[in-house]
Write a protein that holds these residues in place. Structure first.
Motif, PDB file in Angstrom:
ATOM      1  N   PHE A 101       0.783  -0.875   0.021  1.00 35.46           N
ATOM      2  CA  PHE A 101       0.370   0.427   0.067  1.00 35.46           C
ATOM      3  C   PHE A 101       1.163   1.371   0.355  1.00 35.46           C
ATOM      4  O   PHE A 101       0.787   2.134  -0.730  1.00 35.46           O
ATOM      5  N   ALA A 102       2.003   1.334   1.425  1.00 38.69           N
ATOM      6  CA  ALA A 102       2.613   2.051   1.215  1.00 38.69           C
ATOM      7  C   ALA A 102       3.601   2.509  -0.727  1.00 38.69           C
ATOM      8  O   ALA A 102       3.769   3.822  -0.824  1.00 38.69           O
ATOM      9  N   LEU A 103       4.151   1.856  -0.950  1.00 43.04           N
ATOM     10  CA  LEU A 103       4.862   2.296  -2.314  1.00 43.04           C
ATOM     11  C   LEU A 103       3.982   2.384  -3.061  1.00 43.04           C
ATOM     12  O   LEU A 103       4.202   3.043  -3.575  1.00 43.04           O
ATOM     13  N   LEU A 104       2.507   1.657  -3.341  1.00 41.84           N
ATOM     14  CA  LEU A 104       2.042   2.061  -4.559  1.00 41.84           C
ATOM     15  C   LEU A 104       1.495   3.349  -4.072  1.00 41.84           C
ATOM     16  O   LEU A 104       1.551   4.605  -5.702  1.00 41.84           O
ATOM     17  N   HIS A 105       1.114   4.444  -3.332  1.00 36.10           N
ATOM     18  CA  HIS A 105       0.554   5.253  -2.844  1.00 36.10           C
ATOM     19  C   HIS A 105       2.016   6.628  -2.807  1.00 36.10           C
ATOM     20  O   HIS A 105       1.731   7.498  -3.411  1.00 36.10           O
ATOM     21  N   ASP A 106       2.889   6.613  -2.302  1.00 35.73           N
ATOM     22  CA  ASP A 106       4.308   6.958  -2.736  1.00 35.73           C
ATOM     23  C   ASP A 106       4.493   7.305  -3.638  1.00 35.73           C
ATOM     24  O   ASP A 106       5.478   8.662  -3.810  1.00 35.73           O
ATOM     25  N   ASP A 107       4.848   6.549  -4.975  1.00 29.49           N
ATOM     26  CA  ASP A 107       5.280   6.037  -5.695  1.00 29.49           C
ATOM     27  C   ASP A 107       4.280   7.728  -6.699  1.00 29.49           C
ATOM     28  O   ASP A 107       4.599   7.923  -7.814  1.00 29.49           O
ATOM     29  N   VAL A 108       2.987   7.637  -6.255  1.00 24.80           N
ATOM     30  CA  VAL A 108       2.116   8.397  -7.385  1.00 24.80           C
ATOM     31  C   VAL A 108       2.565   9.958  -6.392  1.00 24.80           C
ATOM     32  O   VAL A 108       2.953  11.049  -7.418  1.00 24.80           O
ATOM     33  N   MET A 109       2.241  10.490  -5.390  1.00 22.78           N
ATOM     34  CA  MET A 109       2.800  11.411  -4.427  1.00 22.78           C
ATOM     35  C   MET A 109       4.459  11.937  -4.943  1.00 22.78           C
ATOM     36  O   MET A 109       4.955  13.332  -5.032  1.00 22.78           O
ATOM     37  N   ASP A 110       5.320  10.732  -5.072  1.00 20.25           N
ATOM     38  CA  ASP A 110       6.583  11.527  -5.696  1.00 20.25           C
ATOM     39  C   ASP A 110       6.314  11.281  -7.480  1.00 20.25           C
ATOM     40  O   ASP A 110       7.406  11.988  -8.070  1.00 20.25           O
ATOM     41  N   ASP A 111       5.393  10.758  -7.787  1.00 14.56           N
ATOM     42  CA  ASP A 111       5.917  11.268  -9.261  1.00 14.56           C
ATOM     43  C   ASP A 111       6.793  10.139  -9.921  1.00 14.56           C
ATOM     44  O   ASP A 111       7.691  10.686 -10.417  1.00 14.56           O
ATOM     45  N   LEU A 114       9.984   4.684 -12.264  1.00 14.63           N
ATOM     46  CA  LEU A 114      10.429   3.458 -11.939  1.00 14.63           C
ATOM     47  C   LEU A 114       9.997   3.377 -10.478  1.00 14.63           C
ATOM     48  O   LEU A 114      10.728   3.865  -9.772  1.00 14.63           O
ATOM     49  N   ARG A 115       9.915   1.791 -10.655  1.00 11.22           N
ATOM     50  CA  ARG A 115      10.096   1.160  -8.770  1.00 11.22           C
ATOM     51  C   ARG A 115      10.190  -0.766  -9.102  1.00 11.22           C
ATOM     52  O   ARG A 115      10.152  -1.183 -10.094  1.00 11.22           O
ATOM     53  N   ARG A 116      11.516  -1.310  -8.536  1.00 14.29           N
ATOM     54  CA  ARG A 116      12.360  -1.751  -8.994  1.00 14.29           C
ATOM     55  C   ARG A 116      11.973  -2.511 -10.029  1.00 14.29           C
ATOM     56  O   ARG A 116      11.670  -4.291 -10.565  1.00 14.29           O
ATOM     57  N   ASN A 117      13.052  -1.456 -10.905  1.00 14.65           N
ATOM     58  CA  ASN A 117      13.104  -2.077 -12.189  1.00 14.65           C
ATOM     59  C   ASN A 117      11.831  -2.100 -13.118  1.00 14.65           C
ATOM     60  O   ASN A 117      12.139  -2.692 -14.288  1.00 14.65           O
ATOM     61  N   GLU A 118      10.605  -1.558 -12.582  1.00  9.93           N
ATOM     62  CA  GLU A 118       9.036  -1.238 -13.494  1.00  9.93           C
ATOM     63  C   GLU A 118       8.203  -0.498 -13.470  1.00  9.93           C
ATOM     64  O   GLU A 118       8.942   0.097 -12.950  1.00  9.93           O
ATOM     65  N   PRO A 119       7.911  -0.696 -14.541  1.00  8.18           N
ATOM     66  CA  PRO A 119       6.882   0.716 -14.745  1.00  8.18           C
ATOM     67  C   PRO A 119       6.222   1.411 -13.592  1.00  8.18           C
ATOM     68  O   PRO A 119       5.363  -0.550 -13.443  1.00  8.18           O
ATOM     69  N   THR A 120       6.363   2.335 -12.809  1.00 15.29           N
ATOM     70  CA  THR A 120       5.251   1.810 -11.343  1.00 15.29           C
ATOM     71  C   THR A 120       4.159   2.298 -11.849  1.00 15.29           C
ATOM     72  O   THR A 120       3.446   2.296 -13.113  1.00 15.29           O
ATOM     73  N   ALA A 121       3.091   1.933 -11.209  1.00 15.49           N
ATOM     74  CA  ALA A 121       1.431   1.833 -11.543  1.00 15.49           C
ATOM     75  C   ALA A 121       0.827   2.333 -12.087  1.00 15.49           C
ATOM     76  O   ALA A 121      -0.262   2.702 -12.912  1.00 15.49           O
ATOM     77  N   HIS A 122       1.020   3.592 -11.610  1.00 18.25           N
ATOM     78  CA  HIS A 122       0.308   4.734 -12.062  1.00 18.25           C
ATOM     79  C   HIS A 122       0.870   4.888 -13.290  1.00 18.25           C
ATOM     80  O   HIS A 122       0.398   5.174 -14.181  1.00 18.25           O
ATOM     81  N   VAL A 123       2.122   5.380 -13.513  1.00 16.01           N
ATOM     82  CA  VAL A 123       2.196   4.805 -15.171  1.00 16.01           C
ATOM     83  C   VAL A 123       2.526   3.554 -16.103  1.00 16.01           C
ATOM     84  O   VAL A 123       1.835   4.532 -17.187  1.00 16.01           O
ATOM     85  N   LEU A 124       2.004   2.957 -15.479  1.00 14.16           N
ATOM     86  CA  LEU A 124       1.877   1.650 -16.186  1.00 14.16           C
ATOM     87  C   LEU A 124      -0.583   2.234 -16.546  1.00 14.16           C
ATOM     88  O   LEU A 124      -0.209   1.910 -17.577  1.00 14.16           O
ATOM     89  N   HIS A 125      -0.291   3.022 -15.731  1.00 11.82           N
ATOM     90  CA  HIS A 125      -2.282   2.628 -15.842  1.00 11.82           C
ATOM     91  C   HIS A 125      -2.291   3.561 -17.618  1.00 11.82           C
ATOM     92  O   HIS A 125      -3.862   4.059 -17.210  1.00 11.82           O
TER      93      HIS A 125
END
Lengths: 355, 355
Positions: A101-111, A114-125
């Motif tokens: 949960f924390a990583l999914l929300h943090d990635d949005v807040m930090d825009d 990339l996370r663990r070498n994959e596109p983040t969820a908000h970028v993917l969608h």
């Protein structure tokens, strides 16, 4: 006839680690079976709903370090908990879903892209939104999906706690509250942008020392009925939290993005007041001159060079080593020697990781 | 000597309502005291942290209808639960905090500027960001604060459930999962923008019938140990959910923004496939011609006029009345007559509200 001592009596932590790893393997299975069952039942009801569950599964499956489950299980076993019990498996699984949960929300807040070498969820969608030629703003859609996936991960964490007794659940409530408020203070300080080394250290320690180490250990101890270990775990957690956070800062400053799986030198580029920077500012006039009042004068390349040349990097490594010793001392005496040895190994692994 | 019958035996629901309202007053106090205590203890630790808690308090205090606590307490008392018990107060308070979470996140996803006649949290905080001349993007900052405030409200909901027994907590877990996945399907359908009346009805009923009515009633019944009421509550909830959702659509279509506290005709402007529109499309060729294949041809003013002239509005009012009768029939016989009467009153109030 001479008999070899059992490994555990050599205080190397090996027997402790083996027991812990067996429990952690069950935690892994619990998470995967829970998510697979959720996906199965929702996909039967509505095929599209699987997309959201997949966001959660992808983050969980992308190779996290499972630090929080490991500390929880260690706290539980060190406190004498039964390694066959189910509740510690559920609570450790919940801690990993909370982190998801924390990583999914943090990635949005930090825009973060990339996370663990994959596109983040908000970028993917948001990319999917564009490719499918859907209506509305791709950014808002992608961020909504990532926020909802985070929300769902938090709900899954809570569902895994369904049989967790109230006294351990109270610690969970404190942990979650600290996580949200710590993140808010972090986001606020980054926007406010007035370097405040005191506040930055406090937030960093709050987030890593308590969230990653102390609270998971304390939940484990509570489940084992070993509340008396909490003071030792708190000292251990806060010291290790500082070492852990400093390693984070060092990896960001001096690591390569290939290895850490996300962009490097991001803290510098975002002029972030890290724990590393607060030490650098306190000790080195050259750093203070370079970055100016609001850190905005700090060219990342230049700063990098100064931190190495003035010895700040070495000094920070010394602080890391010293904090690990403090953590070791905190549990020595309070725990049986095998668990004290294993917690020392865990502290070293967390503080000397390369990603 | 003749004695007047106690009010409850006249089956008007008055005695039932009085008992329920006394419990609901305690729910209100529980929420306010919980938030005040949180604010006090965090402000002592770090003054800025109060800003986040205030986002939660502002939403809670902005005059919601408290429908979910009301249904939960009604389900509990109708099931014979002790009106003096604390657990139902905590669970009802948790349902209101969960709704606070949902509103905070929904407003970001819909980019709504107004809620209950006040600026929404993300708008307020992006404005503050600009006024304070802070760094970074005001939009991202405002949305981050609103998302974190929602996260915190969800954590508070969970903390209020600390003493909730596992069987009722399982219903809570289902309710929360349905809420997240229902919202995802809604966001996805809006972006995909292919009118699918079947899917839209399913989502709408899922969100209102289950989340607002059935699950809260079922949690109350479970806490009272009256699991046998669940089938009746499910029929009642799904029928009332449809009436409730249709009223939402009618208020959006024909209400004024002053009264409803948020922009009116938003569904039309966003070409949203509401339950109202799915009925209109099924029954009126003129509506089908007007809106085209993707609803984008629908000029809001024109559509408004056609919906009244062709009698769609009246037809929808008939469906609302019919659904209320179905809800009434579902609980008549299953509950004591006083509670059946009160649930009928609650259904009418929810379905004939003006905001």
């Amino acid at each position: 006839m001479s008999i070899a001592l059992p490994v555990s009596q050599e205080f190397t932590g090996v027997a402790a680690r083996e027991t812990r790893d067996r429990v952690l393997a069950r935690v892994e299975r619990r998470i995967h079976e829970f998510l697979a069952e959720e996906r199965r039942s929702w996909a039967a009801l509505n095929a599209d709903s699987a997309e959201l569950i997949d966001c959660v599964s992808r983050m969980v499956g992308s190779g996290g370090k499972r630090l929080r489950p490991a500390f929880c299980v260690a706290g539980y076993l060190a406190g004498g908990g039964d390694p066959e019990a189910q509740v510690v498996v559920d609570v450790a699984a919940a801690l990993e879903l909370l982190h998801t949960f924390a990583l999914l929300h943090d990635d949005v807040m930090d825009d973060s892209g990339l996370r663990r070498n994959e596109p983040t969820a908000h970028v993917l969608h948001s990319t999917l939104h564009e490719e499918r030629d859907w209506r509305g703003e791709p950014r808002r859609y992608g961020e909504s999906v990532a926020v909802l996936a985070g929300d769902l991960a938090l709900v899954y964490a809570e569902r895994l706690l369904v049989d967790c007794p109230p006294h351990a659940r109270r610690i969970w409530g404190e942990l979650c509250t600290e996580l949200m408020i710590g993140q808010f203070l972090d986001v606020r300080a980054a926007a406010r942008f007035v370097p405040d080394p005191e506040l930055s250290s406090w937030i960093a320690l709050f987030k890593s020392g308590r969230y990653t180490v102390y609270r998971p250990l304390a939940m484990g101890a509570e489940l084992a009925g070993a509340q008396e270990l909490r003071p030792a775990f708190e000292r251990y957690g806060l010291a290790l939290g500082e070492a852990f956070q400093l390693r984070d800062d060092l990896l960001d400053a001096f690591g390569s993005s290939d290895v850490i799986g996300k962009p490097a030198q991001l803290d510098f580029k975002q002029h972030k007041m890290t724990l590393l920077m607060s030490i650098a500012l306190r000790h080195e006039a050259e750093v203070r001159e370079l970055v100016g009042d609001d850190l905005s004068g700090a060219d990342p390349e230049r700063l990098h060079e100064v931190l190495i040349r003035t010895g700040v990097r070495d000094r920070v490594e010394e602080v890391v080593a010293e904090r690990i010793e403090t953590a070791r001392a905190a549990v020595r005496g309070a725990l049986d020697p095998d668990w004290a040895a294993e917690l020392h190994t865990m502290a070293r692994q967390a503080a000397y990781r390369d990603k």
